[in-house]
Design a protein around this motif. Structure first.
Motif, PDB file in Angstrom:
ATOM      1  N   THR A   1       0.864  -1.178   0.000  1.00  0.00           N
ATOM      2  CA  THR A   1       0.000   0.000   0.000  1.00  0.00           C
ATOM      3  C   THR A   1       0.901   1.228   0.000  1.00  0.00           C
ATOM      4  O   THR A   1       1.682   1.425   0.926  1.00  0.00           O
ATOM      5  CB  THR A   1      -0.906   0.001   1.248  1.00  0.00           C
ATOM      6  OG1 THR A   1      -1.737  -1.154   1.203  1.00  0.00           O
ATOM      7  CG2 THR A   1      -1.779   1.249   1.290  1.00  0.00           C
ATOM      8  N   HIS A   2       0.808   2.013  -1.065  1.00  0.00           N
ATOM      9  CA  HIS A   2       1.716   3.151  -1.205  1.00  0.00           C
ATOM     10  C   HIS A   2       1.079   4.431  -0.680  1.00  0.00           C
ATOM     11  O   HIS A   2      -0.142   4.552  -0.663  1.00  0.00           O
ATOM     12  CB  HIS A   2       2.126   3.315  -2.666  1.00  0.00           C
ATOM     13  CG  HIS A   2       3.006   2.205  -3.142  1.00  0.00           C
ATOM     14  ND1 HIS A   2       3.302   2.004  -4.464  1.00  0.00           N
ATOM     15  CD2 HIS A   2       3.634   1.209  -2.471  1.00  0.00           C
ATOM     16  CE1 HIS A   2       4.097   0.942  -4.583  1.00  0.00           C
ATOM     17  NE2 HIS A   2       4.298   0.442  -3.376  1.00  0.00           N
ATOM     18  N   VAL A   3       1.924   5.349  -0.273  1.00  0.00           N
ATOM     19  CA  VAL A   3       1.454   6.624   0.268  1.00  0.00           C
ATOM     20  C   VAL A   3       1.977   7.751  -0.619  1.00  0.00           C
ATOM     21  O   VAL A   3       3.186   7.890  -0.798  1.00  0.00           O
ATOM     22  CB  VAL A   3       1.944   6.808   1.720  1.00  0.00           C
ATOM     23  CG1 VAL A   3       1.621   8.207   2.217  1.00  0.00           C
ATOM     24  CG2 VAL A   3       1.293   5.769   2.632  1.00  0.00           C
ATOM     25  N   GLY A   4       1.050   8.494  -1.210  1.00  0.00           N
ATOM     26  CA  GLY A   4       1.470   9.591  -2.089  1.00  0.00           C
ATOM     27  C   GLY A   4       1.262  10.930  -1.428  1.00  0.00           C
ATOM     28  O   GLY A   4       2.182  11.522  -0.884  1.00  0.00           O
ATOM     29  N   CYS A   5       0.018  11.403  -1.439  1.00  0.00           N
ATOM     30  CA  CYS A   5      -0.249  12.794  -1.049  1.00  0.00           C
ATOM     31  C   CYS A   5      -0.694  12.943   0.392  1.00  0.00           C
ATOM     32  O   CYS A   5      -0.614  14.017   0.958  1.00  0.00           O
ATOM     33  CB  CYS A   5      -1.313  13.379  -1.964  1.00  0.00           C
ATOM     34  SG  CYS A   5      -2.962  12.687  -1.687  1.00  0.00           S
ATOM     35  N   GLU A   6      -1.214  11.902   0.979  1.00  0.00           N
ATOM     36  CA  GLU A   6      -1.766  11.923   2.347  1.00  0.00           C
ATOM     37  C   GLU A   6      -2.849  12.976   2.535  1.00  0.00           C
ATOM     38  O   GLU A   6      -3.031  13.474   3.637  1.00  0.00           O
ATOM     39  CB  GLU A   6      -0.651  12.070   3.392  1.00  0.00           C
ATOM     40  CG  GLU A   6       0.093  10.770   3.595  1.00  0.00           C
ATOM     41  CD  GLU A   6       0.965  10.756   4.838  1.00  0.00           C
ATOM     42  OE1 GLU A   6       1.538  11.804   5.147  1.00  0.00           O
ATOM     43  OE2 GLU A   6       1.060   9.695   5.481  1.00  0.00           O
ATOM     44  N   HIS A   7      -3.550  13.342   1.479  1.00  0.00           N
ATOM     45  CA  HIS A   7      -4.788  14.074   1.716  1.00  0.00           C
ATOM     46  C   HIS A   7      -5.885  13.694   0.725  1.00  0.00           C
ATOM     47  O   HIS A   7      -6.794  14.467   0.465  1.00  0.00           O
ATOM     48  CB  HIS A   7      -4.589  15.583   1.842  1.00  0.00           C
ATOM     49  CG  HIS A   7      -4.050  16.265   0.606  1.00  0.00           C
ATOM     50  ND1 HIS A   7      -2.765  16.103   0.171  1.00  0.00           N
ATOM     51  CD2 HIS A   7      -4.636  17.124  -0.248  1.00  0.00           C
ATOM     52  CE1 HIS A   7      -2.591  16.852  -0.920  1.00  0.00           C
ATOM     53  NE2 HIS A   7      -3.706  17.473  -1.191  1.00  0.00           N
ATOM     54  N   GLY A   8      -5.796  12.457   0.246  1.00  0.00           N
ATOM     55  CA  GLY A   8      -6.940  11.911  -0.481  1.00  0.00           C
ATOM     56  C   GLY A   8      -7.006  12.222  -1.958  1.00  0.00           C
ATOM     57  O   GLY A   8      -7.976  11.872  -2.615  1.00  0.00           O
ATOM     58  N   VAL A   9      -5.969  12.843  -2.519  1.00  0.00           N
ATOM     59  CA  VAL A   9      -6.044  13.263  -3.910  1.00  0.00           C
ATOM     60  C   VAL A   9      -5.480  12.220  -4.880  1.00  0.00           C
ATOM     61  O   VAL A   9      -6.031  11.997  -5.951  1.00  0.00           O
ATOM     62  CB  VAL A   9      -5.316  14.618  -4.102  1.00  0.00           C
ATOM     63  CG1 VAL A   9      -5.273  15.009  -5.563  1.00  0.00           C
ATOM     64  CG2 VAL A   9      -6.012  15.697  -3.297  1.00  0.00           C
ATOM     65  N   CYS A  10      -4.397  11.541  -4.484  1.00  0.00           N
ATOM     66  CA  CYS A  10      -3.669  10.741  -5.475  1.00  0.00           C
ATOM     67  C   CYS A  10      -4.167   9.304  -5.624  1.00  0.00           C
ATOM     68  O   CYS A  10      -3.994   8.695  -6.668  1.00  0.00           O
ATOM     69  CB  CYS A  10      -2.177  10.738  -5.164  1.00  0.00           C
ATOM     70  SG  CYS A  10      -1.698   9.639  -3.809  1.00  0.00           S
ATOM     71  N   GLY A  11      -4.769   8.755  -4.578  1.00  0.00           N
ATOM     72  CA  GLY A  11      -5.340   7.411  -4.688  1.00  0.00           C
ATOM     73  C   GLY A  11      -4.360   6.264  -4.507  1.00  0.00           C
ATOM     74  O   GLY A  11      -4.766   5.098  -4.530  1.00  0.00           O
ATOM     75  N   ALA A  12      -3.060   6.550  -4.315  1.00  0.00           N
ATOM     76  CA  ALA A  12      -2.064   5.471  -4.219  1.00  0.00           C
ATOM     77  C   ALA A  12      -2.323   4.551  -3.029  1.00  0.00           C
ATOM     78  O   ALA A  12      -1.983   3.366  -3.060  1.00  0.00           O
ATOM     79  CB  ALA A  12      -0.656   6.073  -4.123  1.00  0.00           C
ATOM     80  N   CYS A  13      -2.934   5.072  -1.977  1.00  0.00           N
ATOM     81  CA  CYS A  13      -3.097   4.302  -0.733  1.00  0.00           C
ATOM     82  C   CYS A  13      -4.415   3.548  -0.680  1.00  0.00           C
ATOM     83  O   CYS A  13      -4.783   3.020   0.376  1.00  0.00           O
ATOM     84  CB  CYS A  13      -3.002   5.249   0.464  1.00  0.00           C
ATOM     85  SG  CYS A  13      -4.450   6.334   0.561  1.00  0.00           S
ATOM     86  N   THR A  14      -5.151   3.497  -1.797  1.00  0.00           N
ATOM     87  CA  THR A  14      -6.484   2.887  -1.790  1.00  0.00           C
ATOM     88  C   THR A  14      -6.436   1.402  -1.414  1.00  0.00           C
ATOM     89  O   THR A  14      -5.640   0.633  -1.963  1.00  0.00           O
ATOM     90  CB  THR A  14      -7.142   3.055  -3.180  1.00  0.00           C
ATOM     91  OG1 THR A  14      -7.120   4.441  -3.514  1.00  0.00           O
ATOM     92  CG2 THR A  14      -8.572   2.547  -3.187  1.00  0.00           C
TER      93      THR A  14
END
Lengths: 176, 285
Positions: free
Chosen positions: A53-66
């Motif tokens: 599970t990847h972490v990109g923007c940490e405010h819900g914009v990038c979707g990497a952590c879905t």
């Protein structure tokens, strides 16, 4: 004048308030004491070592952590681990078969060159799987697929190959 | 991008939740968290305590009763969007929902949470306003219903008192034969509106009623009353569409920002009003 010395002794335990949680991650029961402010993304990565599970923007914009929370896609960076107590969480680590063979959606991403650096891919896959499992009608037109992946940013592919991958996977899985 | 520390509690009853909130003036209510958690991650908010209401009994689900779609506090956007009864009762909701962020956000975010967050560019507050809906709050002083027109005050500011929990939103069912439309402009799908217009056209012979609201153009969602009056007085003619578009421009108070200038928003709103009313009109019977 000498500069202030870097604090030699770091606290060994966080002063954060904590909460006990119990949840299912990829089919396994997990219980833990976590900081109340621990994000689900950090819990998965740092506490359980599930770094898929990847972490990109940490405010819900990038979707990497879905990830899937009770079967539907959600942002793990916009969910506290505490909120996931009692939930069934699924991450990218649960998608391929146990023997290492890929899920049809993963196969399709490979076949269609739907990834380059791969950073967005786990979030893409979990989000698309959620759409495949949804009760909402599946629209496999270009526009429909673009809508499905509209919450996931990819900086490499230009999306065309991801759209092709979604269509190929849906066909392979006899969906739509 | 990590939230500040806070106490966390997850009450099971509304009574407990109300007591917890009343006991701590800097506590905040956590529902789906899709607006609150980004605000925490960016340290725009630093509540002493979060009261997670997801396990509170009686706050889940949607019922249609007494001419209202009653949306309880833990109802997720996606649940309301996919509900076929809701679609039949008020198709404007599903049409609008397609513009609210993206599906993974709608899977977790709640409608009532979005109303309470009250972003001036958010879509659902504008729908509550155009349908003449309301919210219902619960506090130690009892229950209170607040009409949408009084609820939204300013950017991220509502008339909810600090000790009140919004437990329901009431979206009125559309009148029989009413036409509806939601027209939005954004640079990327799922973003907050640069400008958007919701329209309801109810045809009743000589007394056609047009309801119009807009978001993204002022410090809160607004009703375009002057435009409504133009259509009521002049009917649907080339002249009335033109006049309503011109009148809409005067409602734009948003200053120039990174997305658009004030002038651009004025032109945009005029076009969106015309488009929304035209579309609603063709759908009305």
């Amino acid at each position: 004048m000498s500069r202030a010395k870097i604090r030699a002794k770091l606290p060994t335990k966080s002063a954060d308030p904590t909460v006990d949680i119990e949840l299912t991650v990829n089919g396994e029961r997990v219980s833990a004491e976590v900081s109340t402010r621990m994000l689900l993304s950090d819990f998965l990565r740092h506490e359980l070592g599930l770094t898929g599970t990847h972490v990109g923007c940490e405010h819900g914009v990038c979707g990497a952590c879905t990830v899937l929370i009770n079967g539907v896609a959600g942002r793990s960076c916009l969910t506290f681990a505490a909120q996931a107590a009692g939930c069934e969480v699924r991450t990218i680590e649960s998608v391929a078969n146990k023997d290492g063979t890929l899920h049809p959606l993963q196969e399709a991403f490979r076949d269609c060159h739907g990834l380059q650096c791969g950073y967005c891919t786990p979030g893409m896959i979990m989000n698309i799987l959620s759409s495949f499992n949804s009760s909402a009608p599946l629209d496999l037109s270009d526009e429909g697929i673009r809508d499905i992946i509209s919450g996931n940013l990819c900086r490499c592919t230009g999306y065309q190959n991801i759209i092709a991958a979604v269509r190929q996977a849906a066909k392979a899985m006899s969906l739509g | 991008m990590k939230p500040p520390p806070f106490e966390y509690c997850a009450p099971r009853s509304l009574k407990d939740a109300v007591e917890l909130l009343a006991a701590d003036p800097s506590a905040m209510v956590l529902a789906g968290g899709q607006s609150l958690i980004p605000a925490l991650n960016m340290r725009f908010a630093a509540p002493s305590r979060l009261i997670d209401i997801q396990h509170v009994e009686g706050l889940k689900g949607v019922v249609i009763e007494g001419g209202n779609i009653i949306v309880r506090a833990m109802t997720r956007h996606r649940e309301l969007e996919l509900n076929d009864e809701v679609f039949r009762a008020n198709p404007l909701i599903r049409e609008t929902m397609a513009h609210v962020a993206h599906v993974p956000i709608r899977n977790r975010g709640t409608v009532v949470g979005s109303l309470c967050h009250a972003d001036a560019a958010a879509e659902m507050p504008s729908i509550l306003l155009v349908t003449d809906g309301s919210v219902v709050t619960e506090s130690p002083r009892g229950r209170r219903e607040i009409p949408a027109a009084d609820f939204f005050q300013f950017h991220m500011t509502t008339s909810r008192e600090p000790d009140e929990i919004v437990v329901e939103a009431h979206f009125p069912v559309l009148p029989q034969g009413a036409g509806w439309a939601f027209e939005e402009f954004t640079r990327r799908h799922g973003d907050y509106a640069i400008a958007a217009v919701a329209a309801i056209v109810t045809r009743a012979g000589a007394t056609d009623v047009v309801s119009l609201s807009a978001c993204g153009v002022a410090s809160r969602p607004i009703r375009l009353t002057v435009c409504e009056q133009i259509f009521a007085a002049q009917g649907f003619t080339d002249a009335s569409f033109k006049a309503a578009g011109e009148a809409a421009k005067e409602y734009v108070t948003a200053p120039d920002d990174i997305h658009a200038t004030n002038d651009y928003r004025r032109d945009l709103l005029a076009s969106l009003v015309v488009r929304a009313v035209e579309k609603a009109l063709t759908r009305s019977r």
